[in-house]
Design an enzyme around this catalytic site. Structure first.
Site, PDB file in Angstrom:
ATOM      1  N   LYS A  13      49.226  97.040  42.861  1.00 41.58           N
ATOM      2  CA  LYS A  13      48.732  96.332  44.052  1.00 41.58           C
ATOM      3  C   LYS A  13      49.657  95.163  44.410  1.00 41.58           C
ATOM      4  CE  LYS A  13      44.588  95.429  42.301  1.00 41.58           C
ATOM      5  NZ  LYS A  13      44.610  96.074  40.987  1.00 41.58           N
ATOM      6  N   ARG A  88      36.587  92.259  44.477  1.00 45.00           N
ATOM      7  CA  ARG A  88      36.481  92.981  43.211  1.00 45.00           C
ATOM      8  C   ARG A  88      35.029  93.282  42.856  1.00 45.00           C
ATOM      9  NH1 ARG A  88      41.616  90.890  40.900  1.00 45.00           N
ATOM     10  NH2 ARG A  88      42.157  92.030  39.022  1.00 45.00           N
ATOM     11  N   ARG A 127      54.010  95.183  30.829  1.00 38.01           N
ATOM     12  CA  ARG A 127      54.308  94.284  31.949  1.00 38.01           C
ATOM     13  C   ARG A 127      54.777  92.920  31.453  1.00 38.01           C
ATOM     14  NH1 ARG A 127      50.140  93.545  36.758  1.00 38.01           N
ATOM     15  NH2 ARG A 127      48.704  92.801  35.154  1.00 38.01           N
ATOM     16  N   ARG A 160      51.373  88.206  30.078  1.00 36.85           N
ATOM     17  CA  ARG A 160      50.105  87.550  30.409  1.00 36.85           C
ATOM     18  C   ARG A 160      49.115  87.765  29.269  1.00 36.85           C
ATOM     19  NH1 ARG A 160      48.793  89.763  36.427  1.00 36.85           N
ATOM     20  NH2 ARG A 160      46.727  89.822  35.489  1.00 36.85           N
ATOM     21  N   ARG A 171      39.344  94.671  30.594  1.00 39.33           N
ATOM     22  CA  ARG A 171      39.571  94.714  32.048  1.00 39.33           C
ATOM     23  C   ARG A 171      39.244  96.090  32.615  1.00 39.33           C
ATOM     24  NH1 ARG A 171      45.508  92.769  32.602  1.00 39.33           N
ATOM     25  NH2 ARG A 171      45.213  92.733  34.850  1.00 39.33           N
TER      26      ARG A 171
HETATM   27  P1  AMP Z   1      45.043  90.042  38.772  1.00 44.96           P
HETATM   28  O1  AMP Z   1      46.300  89.259  38.780  1.00 44.96           O
HETATM   29  O2  AMP Z   1      44.621  90.507  40.121  1.00 44.96           O
HETATM   30  O3  AMP Z   1      45.054  91.158  37.736  1.00 44.96           O
HETATM   31  O4  AMP Z   1      43.874  89.024  38.314  1.00 44.96           O
HETATM   32  C1  AMP Z   1      43.907  88.401  37.042  1.00 44.96           C
HETATM   33  C2  AMP Z   1      42.538  87.876  36.686  1.00 44.96           C
HETATM   34  O5  AMP Z   1      42.116  86.901  37.654  1.00 44.96           O
HETATM   35  C3  AMP Z   1      41.428  88.922  36.671  1.00 44.96           C
HETATM   36  O6  AMP Z   1      41.360  89.650  35.459  1.00 44.96           O
HETATM   37  C4  AMP Z   1      40.196  88.016  36.860  1.00 44.96           C
HETATM   38  O7  AMP Z   1      39.884  87.321  35.681  1.00 44.96           O
HETATM   39  C5  AMP Z   1      40.726  86.990  37.869  1.00 44.96           C
HETATM   40  N1  AMP Z   1      40.490  87.442  39.270  1.00 44.96           N
HETATM   41  C6  AMP Z   1      41.428  87.747  40.215  1.00 44.96           C
HETATM   42  N2  AMP Z   1      40.857  88.118  41.359  1.00 44.96           N
HETATM   43  C7  AMP Z   1      39.521  88.059  41.150  1.00 44.96           C
HETATM   44  C8  AMP Z   1      38.383  88.364  41.954  1.00 44.96           C
HETATM   45  N3  AMP Z   1      38.505  88.797  43.216  1.00 44.96           N
HETATM   46  N4  AMP Z   1      37.159  88.181  41.405  1.00 44.96           N
HETATM   47  C9  AMP Z   1      37.006  87.725  40.152  1.00 44.96           C
HETATM   48  N5  AMP Z   1      38.030  87.443  39.326  1.00 44.96           N
HETATM   49  C10 AMP Z   1      39.283  87.613  39.812  1.00 44.96           C
END
Ligand code: AMP
Length: 217
Positions: A13, A88, A127, A160, A171
């Site tokens: 994404k 999400r 990653r 990360r 996740r």
């Molecule tokens: P990402 O970089 O999109 O994988 O997001 C990393 C982490 O940020 C996720 O595992 C969540 O803990 C938090 N996060 C990001 N976007 C959201 C969202 N829309 N709702 C809730 N938590 C989020």
């Protein structure tokens, strides 16, 4: 032009949203990046979000809805945006719909990048991310030219916390439980577009551009 990108963690994404944003001159809004910056800046919401993020849990809806409401209200989003990592949950999707309604804007589509679970695990565990500019690499599929260093800015690459084994499993469960229902949600709205996310980055990008061009016409 306004799209949300759906799909499991690691589906690409971020990579695809960044490319689309650059090509079509609209903002790429990645809630994960916004939260990581808040953690770095030690803001109140960042401090609250960190423990959820490290465990691979979702940060509470109200924090995210506030972030997106502010971001979408800024002038640079009036022409459109690519949302990556939001919504999400169904609560977030409902909130997005009312925020856009109030701004007199609408979504053109929800693009679901499909990726099988084994591929998700392989992608996430390899990653690596640049600490300075946030560019993503992969130890096997997209390694940097010089080990541990970002090709773009020379920054240090790191893994990360939520890309570590235990958090990845969590996740995936969180994704299946809370985010996957959005596929049905957007299908019902007539907005769902599915794309094979397992193909090469450039092929997926071409497919996405065709979809976007179709909407622009
Ligand atoms: P990402 O970089 O999109 O994988 O997001 C990393 C982490 O940020 C996720 O595992 C969540 O803990 C938090 N996060 C990001 N976007 C959201 C969202 N829309 N709702 C809730 N938590 C989020």
């Amino acid at each position: 032009m306004r799209f949300v990108l759906l799909g499991p963690p690691g589906a690409g994404k971020g990579t695809q949203a960044e490319r689309l944003a650059k090509k079509y001159g609209i903002p790429h809004i990645a809630t994960g990046d916004i939260l990581r910056q808040s953690v770095k800046d030690r803001t109140k919401s960042g401090m609250l979000a960190k423990s959820y993020m490290d465990r691979g849990e979702l940060v509470p809806d109200q924090i995210l809805i506030g972030i997106i409401r502010d971001r979408l209200s800024s002038l640079d989003c009036s022409k459109g945006s690519i949302l990556d990592g939001f919504p999400r949950t169904v609560t977030q999707a409902d909130a997005l719909s009312s925020i856009l309604h109030r701004l007199n804007q609408k979504l053109d589509g929800a693009i679901n990048l499909e990726l099988p679970e084994e591929e998700v695990i392989a992608r996430l565990s390899g990653r690596r991310v640049c600490r300075s500019c946030g560019t993503n690499y992969h130890t096997q599929f997209n390694p940097p030219k010089e080990g541990g260093k970002c090709d773009k800015c020379g920054g240090q690459l790191y893994q990360r916390d939520d890309d570590k084994e235990e958090a990845i499993q969590n996740r995936l469960k969180v994704y299946q439980r809370q985010t996957e229902p959005l596929i049905k949600y957007y299908k019902k709205e007539g907005l769902l577009i599915s794309v094979d996310g397992a193909k090469e980055i450039s092929t997926v990008f071409e497919n996405l551009c065709e979809i976007v061009e179709g909407v622009k016409k």
